[in-house]
Design an enzyme around this catalytic site. Structure first.
Site, PDB file in Angstrom:
ATOM      1  N   TRP A   1     -13.796  25.688  28.165  1.00 14.82           N
ATOM      2  CA  TRP A   1     -13.765  24.582  29.143  1.00 14.82           C
ATOM      3  C   TRP A   1     -12.700  24.817  30.201  1.00 14.82           C
ATOM      4  O   TRP A   1     -12.715  24.177  31.254  1.00 14.82           O
ATOM      5  CB  TRP A   1     -13.555  23.233  28.446  1.00 14.82           C
ATOM      6  CG  TRP A   1     -12.178  23.004  27.871  1.00 14.82           C
ATOM      7  CD1 TRP A   1     -11.471  23.876  27.080  1.00 14.82           C
ATOM      8  CD2 TRP A   1     -11.335  21.863  28.026  1.00 14.82           C
ATOM      9  NE1 TRP A   1     -10.262  23.324  26.729  1.00 14.82           N
ATOM     10  CE2 TRP A   1     -10.144  22.084  27.288  1.00 14.82           C
ATOM     11  CE3 TRP A   1     -11.463  20.646  28.700  1.00 14.82           C
ATOM     12  CZ2 TRP A   1      -9.098  21.167  27.217  1.00 14.82           C
ATOM     13  CZ3 TRP A   1     -10.424  19.728  28.628  1.00 14.82           C
ATOM     14  CH2 TRP A   1      -9.262  19.991  27.899  1.00 14.82           C
ATOM     15  N   ASP A   2     -11.812  25.756  29.937  1.00 14.01           N
ATOM     16  CA  ASP A   2     -10.775  26.119  30.903  1.00 14.01           C
ATOM     17  C   ASP A   2     -11.393  26.347  32.287  1.00 14.01           C
ATOM     18  O   ASP A   2     -10.831  25.970  33.311  1.00 14.01           O
ATOM     19  CB  ASP A   2     -10.067  27.417  30.489  1.00 14.01           C
ATOM     20  CG  ASP A   2      -9.505  27.387  29.078  1.00 14.01           C
ATOM     21  OD1 ASP A   2     -10.114  26.719  28.220  1.00 14.01           O
ATOM     22  OD2 ASP A   2      -8.490  28.043  28.819  1.00 14.01           O
TER      23      ASP A   2
ATOM     24  N   GLU B   1      -6.534  20.024  19.466  1.00 13.43           N
ATOM     25  CA  GLU B   1      -7.242  20.702  18.363  1.00 13.43           C
ATOM     26  C   GLU B   1      -6.561  20.532  17.014  1.00 13.43           C
ATOM     27  O   GLU B   1      -7.105  20.951  16.000  1.00 13.43           O
ATOM     28  CB  GLU B   1      -7.380  22.193  18.688  1.00 13.43           C
ATOM     29  CG  GLU B   1      -8.299  22.456  19.848  1.00 13.43           C
ATOM     30  CD  GLU B   1      -8.467  23.941  20.151  1.00 13.43           C
ATOM     31  OE1 GLU B   1      -7.603  24.730  19.748  1.00 13.43           O
ATOM     32  OE2 GLU B   1      -9.456  24.286  20.817  1.00 13.43           O
TER      33      GLU B   1
ATOM     34  N   LYS C   1      -1.341  18.635  19.991  1.00 14.64           N
ATOM     35  CA  LYS C   1      -1.149  19.977  20.548  1.00 14.64           C
ATOM     36  C   LYS C   1      -1.028  19.943  22.071  1.00 14.64           C
ATOM     37  O   LYS C   1      -0.209  20.629  22.654  1.00 14.64           O
ATOM     38  CB  LYS C   1      -2.348  20.847  20.148  1.00 14.64           C
ATOM     39  CG  LYS C   1      -2.294  22.253  20.705  1.00 14.64           C
ATOM     40  CD  LYS C   1      -3.476  23.081  20.236  1.00 14.64           C
ATOM     41  CE  LYS C   1      -3.407  24.492  20.792  1.00 14.64           C
ATOM     42  NZ  LYS C   1      -4.594  25.288  20.456  1.00 14.64           N
ATOM     43  N   GLN C   2      -1.893  19.169  22.725  1.00 12.02           N
ATOM     44  CA  GLN C   2      -1.975  19.242  24.186  1.00 12.02           C
ATOM     45  C   GLN C   2      -2.497  17.933  24.745  1.00 12.02           C
ATOM     46  O   GLN C   2      -2.968  17.076  23.985  1.00 12.02           O
ATOM     47  CB  GLN C   2      -2.908  20.386  24.581  1.00 12.02           C
ATOM     48  CG  GLN C   2      -4.356  20.188  24.168  1.00 12.02           C
ATOM     49  CD  GLN C   2      -5.140  21.489  24.158  1.00 12.02           C
ATOM     50  OE1 GLN C   2      -5.158  22.218  23.180  1.00 12.02           O
ATOM     51  NE2 GLN C   2      -5.807  21.778  25.273  1.00 12.02           N
TER      52      GLN C   2
END
Ligand code: BGC
Length: 720
Positions: A319-320, A461, A572-573
């Site tokens: 998806w980046d 994730e 995580k993000q």
């Protein structure tokens, strides 16, 4: 300070792997790691090919590395200098023209190397090698094509056929699909002496023998052509012909062509920051790494998560591409943005097949997409550092936001440029099939009106298999809304949507869209903070450092069943915050501020995709010092060679295109507040105190323009 050059003095053979990333040059077709010409396999040298994949046995499928140019031996005055420790050594990368160079002082002579992966001729790698002697002596230089290829999960090339004549040639085929890969090399030199070619144990090579005089400089020009069977039915002939053409044009001309090609690219995309030299350099670096891997030679290729820096992450498209890389391209070079999306349009059959495999309808795109939309993501992506056993991860099965991300980017392309041709040419169909996937993936309870998306993984994730991830549900809803909105886009051509729906047998799904939009569960909101997923607020709420202190090994994986983050609110993000960055109009400033304050301290920023999303929202709420700090972190990632190198026992190093794209987004969309709709630009600048001005290029409905934003205001000028 030179704002366009990365320079690193000093010799340290241990730095080979990180230098390979930081000094990488690329041209969209191939990536050439920034290792020295004489580097051995341990330094991870590679000529990494875009879009050519292979699988060896049951190991991970990954992109193929071609044979590389190598200096096999360098003898002078009876001594071998390959592997010798130099007196002085410096590496440089010119971001303006994409030139890798090194200067190494061995004492009796100085070695200079300059290298390009030509931006004007994607199949060409060219090098200039020069020796300046301080002493008289006999020199013998052997250089050629090395078949000693570094791979993570290789080998991938077999049946080598080599020739050493006027041109060197190396032919091989990949193991899985027998794709021919051909490399050829030609050499011109200005020395007085003998040039011969021969097959060596490591590959075909030229040997130059000459008597050197003090003060004399001997220069060799190397031209290497690379073709595969995917480019042409006769790759070896093409590679040889290219070498011959380049050789007759000469190295200076090849370097000039490359330089002009880079000037053109910079004229379209350059973002220039004044106020901090270090950050101006970082922004050039980010844009260089990102733009050097753009698939300008193709119309339907996308960009792997680690660019062309090697085989990390299986060379796959995540998806980046749509969420982090696409924005810079759609604003500056829409034809590259089109290529990224055409790749998704053309790989729709793979997404339909994946959905069907899981028992769903519509399009479920691969989490890690390889050629033809093949899913590269495996069931086990991490290795436990204690037991050395593979850990089951569910990225492939559960990270369903990928389809919504693709639909979002397709819509963005139309919304930003006003050009609906991509929707006409398959984009609308992709949106409808993604919407159909979510319709079939939603489920309900008899006692509740709402529909859920259960058992998913959001951008964070570390928390696997959760229900109603706020990001996933809202992006899925946006996908359903975009499907319905297509009707208005084609209102002047009613036959278009009718024919499409008919072809896809879509009438029943279409009728369900409004109801599904209404019933799909929104997030639980507590004191203005969106709950990341059902039950997230019930998890242990402890500081990031507490969770970090529970690690028994720094390389331990934080997520999954046994990871330290799982039972806690540490993420995580960016997840909820990523949603707020992507759909800013859905949330008030106050809500964004509250969510930022809640989630930022709970975020490990364990992915290079995280900081830029926080920075974009920080700009919005006026937290400009925080935005500046996150910008510095994002923009410098590949300049300093940072980022996580390991996930469990798996090496995940390489360049970070998503952060490179993120740096542009923070500067242009964040600090300058640039927004384009149907080709019309608006700006609402909020420059941090550290920045005096930002100048950037972009393409609006009026054509390419240069925008200058200062503390006093902004102006827009046409670019010729
Ligand atoms: C991140 C993903 C990302 C992938 C490739 C992972 O570490 O969690 O969001 O897509 O890396 O960059």
């Amino acid at each position: 300070m030179d704002l366009w050059t990365l320079e690193q003095p000093g010799y340290d053979p241990q730095r080979g792997v990180t230098d390979g990333n930081r000094f990488l040059i690329a041209n969209g077709y191939m990536g050439v790691r920034g290792t020295l010409l004489e580097a051995e396999r341990q330094a991870c040298p590679a000529v990494n090919l875009a879009g050519v994949y292979d699988r060896n046995g049951d190991k991970w499928r990954e992109p193929v590395n071609a044979p590389r140019p190598r200096l096999f031996s360098l003898r002078f005055g009876g001594q071998e200098y390959v592997g010798a420790t130099p007196r002085e050594h410096v590496l440089r990368l010119s971001y303006r023209h994409g030139v890798f160079s090194r200067e190494t002082d061995f004492g009796p002579f100085l070695l200079k190397e300059e290298r390009i992966a030509s931006l004007s001729e994607p199949h060409l790698l060219a090098e200039r090698l020069s020796f300046t002697f301080r002493e008289a002596g006999q020199a013998q230089v052997t250089l050629g094509l090395s078949t000693d290829i570094w791979d993570i999960n290789g080998p991938h090339l077999f049946d080598f056929q080599q020739e050493a004549a006027d041109t060197l040639l190396c032919r091989a085929v990949t193991g899985e699909k027998a794709i021919p890969v051909a490399t050829a090399m030609a050499l011109t030199w200005d020395g007085r002496g003998k040039k011969a070619s021969a097959l060596t144990a490591e590959g075909p090579a030229f040997t130059l023998c000459f008597d050197a005089r003090p003060g004399e400089t001997v220069t060799a020009s190397l031209f290497m052509g690379v073709y595969t069977g995917l480019d042409d039915p006769a790759p070896a002939q093409q590679a040889q012909a290219l070498c011959a053409r380049a050789q007759s044009r000469g190295l200076d001309a090849c370097f000039q062509d490359n330089g002009h090609a880079w000037e053109k690219v910079w004229a379209r995309c350059q973002a220039e920051l004044t106020g901090s030299d270090q950050e101006a350099l970082s922004l050039h670096a980010s844009q260089f790494y990102l733009n050097s891997i753009a698939p300008r030679h193709a119309e339907n290729l996308s960009i792997p998560a680690r660019g062309l820096s090697g085989q990390t992450y299986k060379g796959a498209i995540f998806w980046d591409s749509e969420i982090f890389l696409f924005p810079q391209f759609v604003y500056t070079q829409p034809q590259v943005a089109r290529s990224l999306l055409r790749y998704r349009i053309e790989t729709l059959p793979g997404a339909l097949q994946k959905a069907a495999e899981y028992g769903f309808r519509g399009a479920f795109y691969p989490w890690e997409s390889q050629e033809g939309g093949q899913e590269g993501c495996t069931d086990f992506n991490v290795v436990d550092v204690f037991t050395h056993r593979p850990v089951r991860t569910y990225f492939r099965d559960k990270q369903i936001h990928i389809s919504a991300d693709i639909a979002y980017a397709l819509w963005q392309y139309y919304d930003i440029t006003g050009d609906r041709s991509l929707l006409e040419e398959g984009g609308a169909e992709v949106i409808l099939q993604c919407a159909r996937f979510y319709l079939s993936r939603m489920s309900g309870h008899l006692d509740r009106e709402e529909l859920d998306l259960t058992d998913v993984i959001g951008p964070d994730e570390y928390h696997e298999r959760v229900t109603n991830n706020a990001f996933t549900n809202r992006m899925a809803r946006r996908c359903l809304e975009s499907a319905l909105a297509l009707e208005a886009v084609f209102s002047d051509r009613p036959g278009f949507m009718a024919a499409l729906k008919e072809r896809l047998g879509y009438e029943a799904d279409w009728a369900r869209l409004p109801e599904a939009i209404r019933r799909l569960r929104g997030p639980w909101i507590r004191d203005g903070v969106l709950e990341q997923f059902d039950g997230y607020f019930d998890l242990e709420d402890c500081p990031l450092e507490t969770v970090r202190s529970r690690l028994k090994d720094p390389r331990e994986y934080w997520g999954g069943d046994h990871g330290v983050a799982g039972p806690t609110q540490i993420i995580k993000q960016a997840d909820v915050i990523a949603l707020m960055a992507l759909l800013p109009e859905d949330f008030s400033d106050e809500t964004v501020a509250k969510n930022f304050a809640y989630y930022e301290p709970r975020t490990e920023h364990g992915s290079s995709l995280s900081a830029c999303m926080y920075a974009l929202t920080a700009c919005r709420i006026g937290a400009l010092d925080k935005a500046w700090e996150l910008f510095k972190k994002t923009a410098s990632i590949d300049l300093v060679g940072g980022g996580k190198q390991w996930a469990g026992e798996i090496y995940i190093g390489g360049t970070h295109p998503a952060a490179n794209g993120g740096a542009w987004m923070i500067a242009v969309l964040g600090f300058c507040g640039a927004r384009m709709q149907r080709g019309e630009l608006t700006l609402s600048p909020r420059l941090p105190s550290q920045v005096q001005a930002i100048r950037f290029a972009l393409t609006t409905a009026e054509g390419p323009r240069q925008i200058t934003v200062t503390r006093e205001g902004w102006r827009s000028e046409p670019i010729d």
